[in-house]
Design a protein around this motif. Structure first.
Motif, PDB file in Angstrom:
ATOM      1  N   MET A   1      32.450   8.239 -52.564  1.00  0.00           N
ATOM      2  CA  MET A   1      31.678   9.211 -51.797  1.00  0.00           C
ATOM      3  C   MET A   1      30.462   8.547 -51.178  1.00  0.00           C
ATOM      4  O   MET A   1      29.876   7.633 -51.765  1.00  0.00           O
ATOM      5  N   ARG A   2      30.075   9.034 -49.999  1.00  0.00           N
ATOM      6  CA  ARG A   2      28.913   8.493 -49.298  1.00  0.00           C
ATOM      7  C   ARG A   2      28.001   9.643 -48.874  1.00  0.00           C
ATOM      8  O   ARG A   2      28.477  10.753 -48.594  1.00  0.00           O
ATOM      9  N   PRO A   3      26.684   9.395 -48.808  1.00  0.00           N
ATOM     10  CA  PRO A   3      25.751  10.445 -48.377  1.00  0.00           C
ATOM     11  C   PRO A   3      26.150  11.023 -47.015  1.00  0.00           C
ATOM     12  O   PRO A   3      26.551  10.294 -46.107  1.00  0.00           O
ATOM     13  N   GLY A   4      26.050  12.331 -46.905  1.00  0.00           N
ATOM     14  CA  GLY A   4      26.392  13.022 -45.665  1.00  0.00           C
ATOM     15  C   GLY A   4      27.814  13.529 -45.626  1.00  0.00           C
ATOM     16  O   GLY A   4      28.139  14.398 -44.802  1.00  0.00           O
ATOM     17  N   GLN A   5      28.671  13.026 -46.490  1.00  0.00           N
ATOM     18  CA  GLN A   5      30.052  13.498 -46.538  1.00  0.00           C
ATOM     19  C   GLN A   5      30.129  14.832 -47.286  1.00  0.00           C
ATOM     20  O   GLN A   5      29.281  15.144 -48.117  1.00  0.00           O
ATOM     21  N   TRP A   6      31.181  15.591 -46.979  1.00  0.00           N
ATOM     22  CA  TRP A   6      31.458  16.844 -47.678  1.00  0.00           C
ATOM     23  C   TRP A   6      32.768  16.690 -48.440  1.00  0.00           C
ATOM     24  O   TRP A   6      33.739  16.155 -47.909  1.00  0.00           O
ATOM     25  N   HIS A   7      32.782  17.162 -49.675  1.00  0.00           N
ATOM     26  CA  HIS A   7      33.992  17.073 -50.490  1.00  0.00           C
ATOM     27  C   HIS A   7      34.178  18.362 -51.294  1.00  0.00           C
ATOM     28  O   HIS A   7      33.204  18.968 -51.756  1.00  0.00           O
ATOM     29  N   MET A   8      35.435  18.750 -51.467  1.00  0.00           N
ATOM     30  CA  MET A   8      35.747  19.866 -52.346  1.00  0.00           C
ATOM     31  C   MET A   8      35.720  19.362 -53.778  1.00  0.00           C
ATOM     32  O   MET A   8      36.312  18.319 -54.087  1.00  0.00           O
ATOM     33  N   VAL A   9      35.035  20.089 -54.648  1.00  0.00           N
ATOM     34  CA  VAL A   9      34.928  19.689 -56.055  1.00  0.00           C
ATOM     35  C   VAL A   9      35.122  20.908 -56.952  1.00  0.00           C
ATOM     36  O   VAL A   9      35.020  22.056 -56.511  1.00  0.00           O
ATOM     37  N   TYR A  10      35.390  20.605 -58.209  1.00  0.00           N
ATOM     38  CA  TYR A  10      35.459  21.644 -59.239  1.00  0.00           C
ATOM     39  C   TYR A  10      34.325  21.379 -60.228  1.00  0.00           C
ATOM     40  O   TYR A  10      34.125  20.238 -60.667  1.00  0.00           O
ATOM     41  N   VAL A  11      33.580  22.417 -60.581  1.00  0.00           N
ATOM     42  CA  VAL A  11      32.405  22.260 -61.439  1.00  0.00           C
ATOM     43  C   VAL A  11      32.773  22.627 -62.880  1.00  0.00           C
ATOM     44  O   VAL A  11      33.380  23.672 -63.132  1.00  0.00           O
ATOM     45  N   TYR A  12      32.394  21.769 -63.799  1.00  0.00           N
ATOM     46  CA  TYR A  12      32.705  21.994 -65.212  1.00  0.00           C
ATOM     47  C   TYR A  12      31.478  21.668 -66.060  1.00  0.00           C
ATOM     48  O   TYR A  12      30.497  21.088 -65.581  1.00  0.00           O
ATOM     49  N   LEU A  13      31.543  22.048 -67.317  1.00  0.00           N
ATOM     50  CA  LEU A  13      30.475  21.734 -68.258  1.00  0.00           C
ATOM     51  C   LEU A  13      30.935  20.565 -69.121  1.00  0.00           C
ATOM     52  O   LEU A  13      31.938  20.664 -69.832  1.00  0.00           O
ATOM     53  N   ASP A  14      30.218  19.448 -69.034  1.00  0.00           N
ATOM     54  CA  ASP A  14      30.558  18.286 -69.848  1.00  0.00           C
ATOM     55  C   ASP A  14      30.317  18.626 -71.320  1.00  0.00           C
ATOM     56  O   ASP A  14      29.201  18.979 -71.709  1.00  0.00           O
ATOM     57  N   GLN A  15      31.359  18.543 -72.128  1.00  0.00           N
ATOM     58  CA  GLN A  15      31.266  18.986 -73.517  1.00  0.00           C
ATOM     59  C   GLN A  15      30.400  18.067 -74.376  1.00  0.00           C
ATOM     60  O   GLN A  15      29.950  18.461 -75.450  1.00  0.00           O
ATOM     61  N   ILE A  16      30.196  16.829 -73.925  1.00  0.00           N
ATOM     62  CA  ILE A  16      29.374  15.893 -74.697  1.00  0.00           C
ATOM     63  C   ILE A  16      27.897  16.041 -74.349  1.00  0.00           C
ATOM     64  O   ILE A  16      27.039  16.215 -75.215  1.00  0.00           O
ATOM     65  N   THR A  17      27.587  15.982 -73.048  1.00  0.00           N
ATOM     66  CA  THR A  17      26.191  16.037 -72.629  1.00  0.00           C
ATOM     67  C   THR A  17      25.670  17.459 -72.446  1.00  0.00           C
ATOM     68  O   THR A  17      24.464  17.674 -72.374  1.00  0.00           O
ATOM     69  N   LYS A  18      26.620  18.436 -72.320  1.00  0.00           N
ATOM     70  CA  LYS A  18      26.269  19.832 -72.042  1.00  0.00           C
ATOM     71  C   LYS A  18      25.602  19.997 -70.679  1.00  0.00           C
ATOM     72  O   LYS A  18      24.865  20.945 -70.442  1.00  0.00           O
TER      73      LYS A  18
END
Length: 277
Positions: free
Chosen positions: A107-124
């Protein structure tokens, strides 16, 4: 229990120099910084806030509206990249991390990407993955043809524009069926054309049946649907009014309006046109 990455309805337990301490029914606490505390707030007031973690991984509340919540898809802009990963703008003071291991391509600054957001179970912490195929449902798709659905506009492909359907499925709007500007990250409504055997969904931005209308008639229908079924314009409106509202000539407008009237899709009033529901 206070949920990170979601809205929580919490009560003010006490006001302290850094802000307001909010609590849930189990007396779990989170800080709402001063700049987000409503004027004249007092102990006992209930507030709806979004909870995430700050730069020191401490839970913190905000009244800002995030562009995405946990367990949702979103098309977001990359703001920065460092040796940890890419950071995307999610509408809060802290950006959303996409680790290198969760990127499909660099990924590079200025680009748009579809992502899925989750909760990292280790770091919370909230984090995101661009490997959305792991989170897309492709079996037992609960959709039917002509069903109205929620869309998130994604990236452009050789065939058209990719969309997420109902926060579950992968969809596509074919290039030759796009008659308006689609902005990455935009949320809008659409209609199911077909559920394909590969688990993907063909989407139309027009209600099925409107594909057979000429462009002018379809444009009027789209504007009617976006304006609660009514437009303050009619066949005796000035060419300037028609051009301003619909970006079409009066001749084209009258011809297109005639098509819709003959198909019993609109009512013609003295000072407006109305959608027949």
């Amino acid at each position: 229990m206070i949920e990170i990455g979601r809205y929580n309805t919490l009560s003010i337990a006490r006001i302290v120099p850094p802000g307001a301490i909010l609590v849930d029914e189990e007396d779990s606490e989170v800080l709402l910084p001063n700049k987000y505390v409503p004027e004249n707030a007092k102990d006992g007031d209930e507030l709806q806030v979004f909870v995430y973690t700050d730069s020191e991984d401490r839970p913190v509340a905000t009244t800002l509206t995030p562009k995405v919540m946990r367990n949702e898809f979103a098309c977001l802009e990359v703001k920065d990249v460092n040796n940890i990963g890419a950071f995307m703008d999610m509408g809060l003071e802290k950006d959303l991390l996409v680790p290198f291991s969760e990127q499909q391509k660099n990924m590079r600054p200025g680009q748009w990407h579809m992502v899925y957001v989750y909760l990292d179970q280790i770091t919370k912490r909230m984090a995101a993955s661009a490997k959305i195929h792991y989170y897309i449902e492709s079996e037992n798709i609960d959709l039917v043809n002509d069903e109205e659905v929620d869309l998130i506009v994604g990236e452009t492909t050789p065939l058209g524009t990719a969309v997420i359907v109902n926060n579950k499925y992968q969809g596509l709007v074919y290039e030759n069926e796009v008659f308006q500007e689609l902005l990455k990250g935009e949320k809008m409504r659409g209609f199911v054309k077909e559920v394909r055997e590969d688990g993907k969904v063909d989407i139309s931005l027009r209600k099925i049946g409107m594909d057979q209308l000429e462009d002018g008639a379809a444009k009027i229908m789209e504007r009617l649907q976006l304006n609660n079924g009514k437009l303050s314009i009619h066949d005796k409106s000035s060419p300037e009014e028609i051009q301003m509202m619909l970006q079409m000539s009066k001749k084209n407008f009258k011809r297109s309006l005639g098509i819709l009237y003959k198909q019993k899709l609109v009512l013609l009033k003295d000072n407006s046109i109305q959608l027949i529901k």
